[in-house]
Design a protein around this motif. Sequence first.
Motif, PDB file in Angstrom:
ATOM      1  N   TYR A  11      39.412  46.775  36.101  1.00 16.26           N
ATOM      2  CA  TYR A  11      38.880  46.105  37.285  1.00 16.26           C
ATOM      3  C   TYR A  11      38.880  47.089  38.448  1.00 16.26           C
ATOM      4  O   TYR A  11      39.639  48.065  38.465  1.00 16.26           O
ATOM      5  CB  TYR A  11      39.712  44.874  37.631  1.00 16.26           C
ATOM      6  N   GLU A  12      38.031  46.803  39.435  1.00 15.06           N
ATOM      7  CA  GLU A  12      37.918  47.704  40.580  1.00 15.06           C
ATOM      8  C   GLU A  12      39.089  47.548  41.549  1.00 15.06           C
ATOM      9  O   GLU A  12      39.518  48.520  42.167  1.00 15.06           O
ATOM     10  CB  GLU A  12      36.597  47.439  41.311  1.00 15.06           C
ATOM     11  N   SER A  69      36.379  36.478  41.236  1.00  9.88           N
ATOM     12  CA  SER A  69      37.653  37.072  40.870  1.00  9.88           C
ATOM     13  C   SER A  69      38.333  36.247  39.789  1.00  9.88           C
ATOM     14  O   SER A  69      38.056  35.054  39.618  1.00  9.88           O
ATOM     15  CB  SER A  69      38.563  37.196  42.095  1.00  9.88           C
ATOM     16  N   LYS A  70      39.224  36.887  39.051  1.00  9.37           N
ATOM     17  CA  LYS A  70      39.934  36.234  37.952  1.00  9.37           C
ATOM     18  C   LYS A  70      41.439  36.353  38.185  1.00  9.37           C
ATOM     19  O   LYS A  70      41.900  37.249  38.881  1.00  9.37           O
ATOM     20  CB  LYS A  70      39.546  36.863  36.611  1.00  9.37           C
ATOM     21  N   LEU A 102      42.256  39.670  39.987  1.00 15.82           N
ATOM     22  CA  LEU A 102      41.495  40.804  39.475  1.00 15.82           C
ATOM     23  C   LEU A 102      40.061  40.707  39.980  1.00 15.82           C
ATOM     24  O   LEU A 102      39.405  39.677  39.807  1.00 15.82           O
ATOM     25  CB  LEU A 102      41.546  40.813  37.951  1.00 15.82           C
ATOM     26  N   GLU A 126      44.165  52.042  42.976  1.00 16.52           N
ATOM     27  CA  GLU A 126      42.813  51.981  42.440  1.00 16.52           C
ATOM     28  C   GLU A 126      42.380  53.410  42.124  1.00 16.52           C
ATOM     29  O   GLU A 126      42.459  54.296  42.978  1.00 16.52           O
ATOM     30  CB  GLU A 126      41.879  51.325  43.457  1.00 16.52           C
ATOM     31  N   GLU A 152      44.061  36.929  30.668  1.00 12.12           N
ATOM     32  CA  GLU A 152      43.384  36.258  31.768  1.00 12.12           C
ATOM     33  C   GLU A 152      43.558  34.753  31.629  1.00 12.12           C
ATOM     34  O   GLU A 152      43.462  34.202  30.529  1.00 12.12           O
ATOM     35  CB  GLU A 152      41.900  36.631  31.793  1.00 12.12           C
ATOM     36  N   GLU A 190      31.260  39.701  41.394  1.00 10.10           N
ATOM     37  CA  GLU A 190      31.750  38.782  40.374  1.00 10.10           C
ATOM     38  C   GLU A 190      32.816  37.878  40.984  1.00 10.10           C
ATOM     39  O   GLU A 190      33.482  38.251  41.954  1.00 10.10           O
ATOM     40  CB  GLU A 190      32.375  39.537  39.188  1.00 10.10           C
ATOM     41  N   ASN A 211      36.125  42.432  40.648  1.00 11.58           N
ATOM     42  CA  ASN A 211      34.989  43.338  40.521  1.00 11.58           C
ATOM     43  C   ASN A 211      33.919  42.910  41.522  1.00 11.58           C
ATOM     44  O   ASN A 211      33.743  41.714  41.772  1.00 11.58           O
ATOM     45  CB  ASN A 211      34.396  43.304  39.109  1.00 11.58           C
ATOM     46  N   ALA A 237      42.803  44.932  42.611  1.00  5.98           N
ATOM     47  CA  ALA A 237      43.762  43.872  42.289  1.00  5.98           C
ATOM     48  C   ALA A 237      44.460  43.472  43.583  1.00  5.98           C
ATOM     49  O   ALA A 237      44.818  44.322  44.399  1.00  5.98           O
ATOM     50  CB  ALA A 237      44.779  44.338  41.258  1.00  5.98           C
TER      51      ALA A 237
END
Length: 377
Positions: free
Chosen positions: A257-258, A281-282, A274, A228, A295, A279, A276, A260
């Motif tokens: 992203y912040e 996660s994705k 992923l 990161e 994504e 939010e 943030n 992973a």
Amino acid sequence: MREDIKRHLDESIPSHITLTEAQKNKIMHEIPKRMKQKKFKLPSIPLIISLAIISLSLFLVIPYLDDDLQQLYDEKLVDVTIPEAPYTSLIRSIYVDNSKEIIYTDWNGIYSYSVETKKTEILVIPKEESRIHLFAVNENWVAWEDITNSTLNVLNRNNNEVKKQSNIHLSDIHLQDDTLLIGYIDNSIRYRAIDLPSMKQRDLHDLTGNGSSSLATVQDNLLVVLEEIEIDGEQLVRFYLYDYHQNILIGEYEVPYEMAAFVTLTDNKIFAELINEDENSKLGYIDLEDGKLYELKAPLFSEYAVYKDYVALSVIVKESTTVKLYQIEENELRELPAFQNIRERLVRPRFTEDGTLIVNGEGAKRTMYLQDMDITP
């Protein structure tokens, strides 16, 4: 009319789908009834009749496909119960495909449970003063750290020889054939490759960013390490791809992203959860063919595992979570009928290198489930 239905049915079913004659006969029997219910005038408009037959054929085929596919998954599912093993050991256990064994530690020793013979073997004799945290295993080697004395131990399973390296603090560990890959703490975190037959060592990567929220991932001769970082006030995750055999950096990739998590290398893609702050996660991946981030359209999840185009997610069901299996199709997830007959909550999805999906059950017996993914509908 029956011959027309049979012809249209044969033409409408995709080539990769096979139906038995009994299934075809049942569908052909249902089509005229369904068409009468919809008040089609059978003799009058051939094109409409053809389209109606095709549509109804596909509609009626789906239940047979779902039932047959679920049966295939059920036939390839193995349940394993190890009565003497603590649950905290089972959720960290490793399944070895080649030898069909589950390897686990109770913190003091390391054990092998044969799925075929249902017998337990002691691989590392338990010692009350030992504290085993990280470990890795395959059919030829067992490697572990005893954190009470900061010692890396490597057992050759073929001759029972144990090699040791003292004064080392591990943060990560992976076994790939005869190579041990470790993350270790030495001021910063560094990654190192160890050739186990010779114990020759070479450093690969030093983490210089703000740390990492995920362990590294290994496949074949490739290692992915992530960090990161922050560039001009923007928080990013950077992935480093190494060929650890040749000791070279192949590529670097950044995503906006912040953090992973659960990073996994499979099918020439780097997958990750992923994240943030504030939010949901994705789930996404970097395709190593073009270096771009994609994504996936996925439900909310708390854990995931991936192998090729199969994804296992811990998703919300009623007031809890359980594991469901999906297949990636055009960056969307199609649910597959795995684990349909299991009523207990499933947790900790993970795939082996050969693609077996492992999940732990939270029922009274603490059963583990091994799902073979070699299924052809």
